[in-house]
Design a protein around this motif. Sequence first.
Motif, short mmCIF file in Angstrom:
data_model
loop_
_atom_site.label_atom_id
_atom_site.label_comp_id
_atom_site.label_asym_id
_atom_site.label_seq_id
_atom_site.Cartn_x
_atom_site.Cartn_y
_atom_site.Cartn_z
N GLY A 1 23.06 92.24 23.40
CA GLY A 1 21.71 92.76 23.24
C GLY A 1 21.18 92.60 21.83
N LYS A 2 20.26 93.46 21.49
CA LYS A 2 19.62 93.43 20.18
C LYS A 2 20.66 93.58 19.08
CE LYS A 2 15.99 95.56 17.45
NZ LYS A 2 14.95 96.60 17.40
N GLY A 3 20.53 92.75 18.06
CA GLY A 3 21.45 92.81 16.93
C GLY A 3 22.85 92.31 17.25
N GLY A 4 23.02 91.63 18.37
CA GLY A 4 24.34 91.11 18.75
C GLY A 4 25.26 92.17 19.32
N LYS A 5 24.72 93.33 19.66
CA LYS A 5 25.52 94.45 20.16
C LYS A 5 25.71 94.31 21.68
CE LYS A 5 25.45 99.47 20.10
NZ LYS A 5 24.65 100.65 19.75
N ASP A 6 26.96 94.47 22.15
CA ASP A 6 27.27 94.37 23.58
C ASP A 6 26.82 95.63 24.33
OD1 ASP A 6 28.46 91.97 23.03
OD2 ASP A 6 30.52 92.64 23.38
N PHE A 7 26.40 95.43 25.59
CA PHE A 7 26.06 96.54 26.48
C PHE A 7 26.34 96.10 27.91
CE2 PHE A 7 22.29 93.97 26.65
CZ PHE A 7 21.73 94.19 27.90
N GLY A 8 26.40 97.06 28.81
CA GLY A 8 26.67 96.76 30.22
C GLY A 8 25.38 96.66 31.02
N ILE A 9 25.06 95.46 31.49
CA ILE A 9 23.86 95.23 32.29
C ILE A 9 24.18 95.64 33.73
CG2 ILE A 9 24.30 92.84 32.96
CD1 ILE A 9 21.38 92.22 32.32
N LEU A 10 23.22 96.26 34.41
CA LEU A 10 23.43 96.75 35.77
C LEU A 10 22.72 95.85 36.78
CD1 LEU A 10 22.73 100.51 35.01
CD2 LEU A 10 24.95 99.38 35.16
N LYS A 11 23.40 95.60 37.91
CA LYS A 11 22.83 94.79 39.00
C LYS A 11 23.38 95.32 40.31
CE LYS A 11 22.69 90.41 36.49
NZ LYS A 11 22.75 88.97 36.69
N PHE A 12 22.61 95.10 41.40
CA PHE A 12 23.20 95.31 42.70
C PHE A 12 24.26 94.23 42.90
CE2 PHE A 12 19.12 97.45 43.95
CZ PHE A 12 19.67 98.66 44.28
N ARG A 13 25.40 94.62 43.44
CA ARG A 13 26.48 93.65 43.65
C ARG A 13 26.07 92.66 44.74
NH1 ARG A 13 30.36 93.41 47.11
NH2 ARG A 13 30.06 95.56 47.80
N THR A 14 26.22 91.36 44.43
CA THR A 14 25.83 90.30 45.36
C THR A 14 26.99 89.37 45.69
OG1 THR A 14 25.12 88.85 43.56
CG2 THR A 14 23.44 90.29 44.54
N MET A 15 28.15 89.61 45.09
CA MET A 15 29.30 88.73 45.28
C MET A 15 30.51 89.55 45.71
SD MET A 15 28.00 85.82 44.11
CE MET A 15 29.05 84.67 43.30
N ASN A 16 31.42 88.87 46.41
CA ASN A 16 32.73 89.42 46.76
C ASN A 16 33.80 88.58 46.11
OD1 ASN A 16 32.39 91.66 48.38
ND2 ASN A 16 32.17 90.47 50.25
N ALA A 17 34.80 89.23 45.59
CA ALA A 17 35.94 88.47 45.06
C ALA A 17 36.74 87.94 46.25
CB ALA A 17 36.82 89.36 44.20
N VAL A 18 37.21 86.72 46.13
CA VAL A 18 38.04 86.12 47.16
C VAL A 18 39.47 86.06 46.61
CG1 VAL A 18 38.45 84.08 48.56
CG2 VAL A 18 36.11 84.78 48.06
N ILE A 19 40.41 86.67 47.35
CA ILE A 19 41.81 86.74 46.93
C ILE A 19 42.63 85.82 47.84
CG2 ILE A 19 43.74 88.29 46.49
CD1 ILE A 19 41.23 89.09 44.90
N ASP A 20 43.46 84.97 47.23
CA ASP A 20 44.31 84.09 48.05
C ASP A 20 45.60 84.84 48.44
OD1 ASP A 20 46.05 83.96 45.88
OD2 ASP A 20 45.66 81.86 45.43
N GLU A 21 46.48 84.16 49.17
CA GLU A 21 47.71 84.79 49.68
C GLU A 21 48.59 85.34 48.57
OE1 GLU A 21 47.42 81.10 50.41
OE2 GLU A 21 45.85 81.83 51.73
N SER A 22 48.57 84.72 47.40
CA SER A 22 49.43 85.17 46.31
C SER A 22 48.83 86.34 45.53
CB SER A 22 49.71 84.00 45.35
OG SER A 22 48.53 83.64 44.66
N GLY A 23 47.60 86.74 45.90
CA GLY A 23 46.95 87.84 45.21
C GLY A 23 46.08 87.39 44.06
N GLU A 24 45.98 86.07 43.85
CA GLU A 24 45.17 85.55 42.75
C GLU A 24 43.69 85.53 43.16
OE1 GLU A 24 44.69 81.40 40.31
OE2 GLU A 24 46.71 82.02 40.90
N GLU A 25 42.84 85.95 42.23
CA GLU A 25 41.40 85.96 42.51
C GLU A 25 40.83 84.56 42.34
OE1 GLU A 25 37.42 88.00 40.71
OE2 GLU A 25 39.18 89.28 40.91
N LEU A 26 40.13 84.11 43.36
CA LEU A 26 39.47 82.81 43.35
C LEU A 26 37.99 83.00 43.01
CD1 LEU A 26 41.09 81.43 46.62
CD2 LEU A 26 41.85 81.03 44.28
#
Length: 188
Positions: free
Chosen positions: A45-70
């Motif tokens: 954000g302003k001055g290079g300071k980090d902040f948490g932007i909020l959004k409605f979730r539109t994605m799902n994480a996909v996990i393979d058989e080994s438990g790794e996130e794709l």
Amino acid sequence: MIKRCVDLIISFLAIVILLPLLLLIALWVKADSRGSIIYRQMRVGKGGKDFGILKFRTMNAVIDESGEELSPQSTKVGKWLRKFRINEFPQLLNVIKGEMSLVGPRPDIPSTYRICKESIPYYKYRQQILPGLTGVSIIRMGHIDEFDHDIFSKRLSYDLYYVKNLNAGMYIEILLRTFETVLFGKER
């Protein structure tokens, strides 16, 4: 100071007017997939300071058989929310908290910001003002999903034009064009 007051008034009014729709969307997101309704992502954000932007979730994480996130996959609801940019509505809370403005340069994720700041001259000047829910570069170029040096350089020219020439007319024009995008689901 005036811009901040207008940001607050419009944000509060929008939340009050849209509250029934926002609640329906929250229920729709929850019914469509597992996970949280709101997604929080770190941005610069302003001055290079980090902040948490909020959004409605539109994605799902996909996990393979080994438990790794794709690569994440869009949800059914998510595709529609993204088309009309409704997934961005929770950022009205970021505006109320003073982390964002309604209009300004779109905030970058920290890794993209670092690359751009090091490789694109004057990039850090985008952070002189609060980042925005919408801005000149969004109106002219649309949302940019992947890093491309040339595209980010061009985006910078629009953002710096806004930073340098900030005025009420430009602010209102950008809000109206953004409203058109949300209403009709089309952008450049």
